[in-house]
Scaffold this active site. Structure first.
Site, short mmCIF file in Angstrom:
data_model
loop_
_atom_site.label_atom_id
_atom_site.label_comp_id
_atom_site.label_asym_id
_atom_site.label_seq_id
_atom_site.Cartn_x
_atom_site.Cartn_y
_atom_site.Cartn_z
N SER A 217 -14.19 44.34 -8.36
CA SER A 217 -12.88 43.68 -8.64
C SER A 217 -12.91 43.28 -10.12
O SER A 217 -13.96 42.61 -10.41
CB SER A 217 -12.64 42.44 -7.63
OG SER A 217 -11.76 41.70 -8.27
N HIS B 146 -10.58 47.64 -8.23
CA HIS B 146 -9.90 46.67 -7.46
C HIS B 146 -9.19 45.77 -8.22
O HIS B 146 -9.97 45.19 -9.18
CB HIS B 146 -10.82 46.15 -6.43
CG HIS B 146 -10.29 45.16 -5.47
ND1 HIS B 146 -9.59 45.72 -4.26
CD2 HIS B 146 -9.99 43.88 -5.53
CE1 HIS B 146 -9.23 44.61 -3.58
NE2 HIS B 146 -9.43 43.55 -4.16
N MET C 228 -2.47 37.93 -8.19
CA MET C 228 -2.15 36.75 -7.54
C MET C 228 -0.79 35.96 -8.13
O MET C 228 -0.78 36.13 -9.36
CB MET C 228 -3.35 35.84 -7.48
CG MET C 228 -4.59 36.20 -7.12
SD MET C 228 -6.02 35.25 -7.17
CE MET C 228 -7.28 36.14 -6.40
N MET D 35 -10.45 40.69 4.65
CA MET D 35 -10.64 39.40 3.71
C MET D 35 -12.00 38.66 4.30
O MET D 35 -11.92 38.41 5.44
CB MET D 35 -9.52 38.25 3.52
CG MET D 35 -8.62 38.91 2.68
SD MET D 35 -8.89 39.75 1.16
CE MET D 35 -9.77 38.48 0.08
N GLY E 125 -7.57 34.02 -3.07
CA GLY E 125 -7.42 33.21 -3.84
C GLY E 125 -8.10 33.19 -5.19
O GLY E 125 -7.90 33.03 -6.38
N PHE E 126 -9.57 33.10 -5.00
CA PHE E 126 -10.54 33.23 -6.00
C PHE E 126 -11.87 34.08 -5.88
O PHE E 126 -12.16 34.24 -4.65
CB PHE E 126 -11.18 31.53 -6.08
CG PHE E 126 -9.99 30.81 -6.28
CD1 PHE E 126 -9.62 30.50 -7.67
CD2 PHE E 126 -9.19 29.98 -5.42
CE1 PHE E 126 -8.62 29.42 -7.79
CE2 PHE E 126 -8.08 29.14 -5.49
CZ PHE E 126 -7.82 28.99 -6.71
N GLY E 127 -12.30 34.35 -7.05
CA GLY E 127 -13.53 35.10 -6.82
C GLY E 127 -14.61 34.12 -6.65
O GLY E 127 -14.43 32.80 -6.68
N GLY E 128 -16.12 34.54 -6.41
CA GLY E 128 -16.85 33.70 -6.37
C GLY E 128 -17.09 32.78 -5.27
O GLY E 128 -18.05 32.00 -4.93
N ASP F 277 -13.55 42.75 1.45
CA ASP F 277 -13.19 42.01 0.19
C ASP F 277 -13.64 40.63 0.31
O ASP F 277 -13.08 39.67 1.04
CB ASP F 277 -11.76 42.20 -0.33
CG ASP F 277 -11.57 41.53 -1.48
OD1 ASP F 277 -12.27 41.20 -2.38
OD2 ASP F 277 -10.27 41.58 -1.68
N GLY F 278 -14.38 39.82 -0.50
CA GLY F 278 -14.98 38.57 -0.61
C GLY F 278 -16.23 38.07 -0.37
O GLY F 278 -16.84 38.44 0.59
N GLY F 279 -16.98 37.82 -1.34
CA GLY F 279 -18.34 37.18 -1.24
C GLY F 279 -19.31 38.04 -1.08
O GLY F 279 -20.47 37.80 -0.27
N GLY G 6 -16.81 41.42 -6.98
CA GLY G 6 -16.52 41.05 -8.42
C GLY G 6 -17.73 40.41 -8.99
O GLY G 6 -18.65 41.07 -9.64
C1 DX5 Z 1 -10.22 37.21 -3.53
C2 DX5 Z 1 -10.20 38.52 -4.06
C3 DX5 Z 1 -11.53 39.28 -4.31
C4 DX5 Z 1 -12.30 38.57 -4.84
C5 DX5 Z 1 -13.75 39.26 -5.02
O1 DX5 Z 1 -8.80 36.64 -3.12
O2 DX5 Z 1 -9.26 39.29 -3.25
O3 DX5 Z 1 -11.03 40.64 -4.70
O4 DX5 Z 1 -12.07 38.37 -6.43
O5 DX5 Z 1 -14.72 38.81 -5.89
P1 DX5 Z 1 -15.93 38.05 -5.22
O6 DX5 Z 1 -16.91 39.37 -5.22
O7 DX5 Z 1 -16.63 37.44 -6.60
O8 DX5 Z 1 -15.78 37.50 -4.09
ZN ZN Z 2 -9.10 41.51 -3.44
#
Ligand code: DX5
Ligand code: ZN
Length: 219
Positions: A9, A34, A38, A138, A143-146, A176-178, A198
């Site tokens: 991502s 990816h 948003m 998901m 909404g957010f990375g990390g 996707d996510g974490g 990401g």
């Molecule tokens: C969250 C995104 C993810 C996210 C992944 O809404 O869809 O793609 O950015 O980032 P990490 O790997 O940091 O959770």
């Molecule tokens: Zn994503």
């Protein structure tokens, strides 16, 4: 078993250097890119749109895995197809008519992805499984990375894999996510074959992208 693929991502990339970051991902062994879109409405955060995606298209031949977290999504699908998306993933909650939106993506000759939030149940998409190329599970609230990985979504992946086997279907299961070096193995064991990441790819091991992609792939 499907080949394990990594879809980094770019949300965690250096936004002032996106072209170069994408080149580094390709050199580091990414299978696709990816792109998290948003709108500050469907999700609280605001990122990038079609003009930026179009500008990035020249930097790689890898597929663009475009994750649309925008609502209403239907009227914007064409713009993302034109900008160079290869996979267009939408959330069922973001469209009035999921069937119409799926057909629209198919008519544009793009792969259809459907994303399920941690609380969204599989039955929302059961009628459309034949039409779907990819299901994006998901493992955080979008909404957010990390953010921290939510392990309860692993059961949904196991269930989807079971349904895919029973019905002899072929959709990919993406998570996707974490995702990190510990839970990647659990996700793959559950049945995910595409890992989005990401933070882990861009920030671990002093930002050694190739090493981080290799480590995720060999989970
Ligand atoms: C969250 C995104 C993810 C996210 C992944 O809404 O869809 O793609 O950015 O980032 P990490 O790997 O940091 O959770
Ligand atoms: Zn994503």
């Amino acid at each position: 078993m499907k080949k394990i693929q990594i879809s980094p991502s770019i949300l965690s990339a250096n936004f002032s250097q996106l072209g170069n970051e994408i080149k580094k991902l390709e050199e580091g062994g990414a299978d696709m890119i990816h792109i998290d879109v948003m709108d500050g409405h469907f999700v609280p955060n605001l990122t990038i749109g079609p003009p930026v995606i179009k500008a990035l298209r020249q930097y790689t031949k890898l597929p663009f895995d475009v994750h649309l977290m925008i609502s209403p999504v239907h009227k914007y699908i064409q713009d993302y197809a034109d900008a160079g998306a290869d996979i267009i993933t939408i959330h069922p909650e973001a469209t009035d008519n999921l069937k119409d939106s799926i057909n629209h993506i198919k008519k544009l000759n793009k792969k259809v992805g459907i994303s399920l939030n941690p609380k969204t149940k599989i039955n929302v998409i059961t009628d459309f499984l034949n039409e779907i190329d990819l299901i994006l599970i998901m493992s955080v609230n979008p909404g957010f990375g990390g953010q921290k990985f939510l392990p309860e979504v692993l059961d949904k992946i196991k269930e989807l894999k079971k349904i895919r086997d029973q019905k002899n279907l072929d959709f990919d299961i993406e998570i996707d996510g974490g995702i990190n070096f510990d839970n990647s193995k659990l996700a793959i064991e559950a049945g995910a074959n595409i890992l989005v990441s990401g933070t882990t790819i861009f920030k671990n091991n002093d930002g050694n992208i190739k090493k981080n992609i290799d480590l995720l792939k060999s989970s």
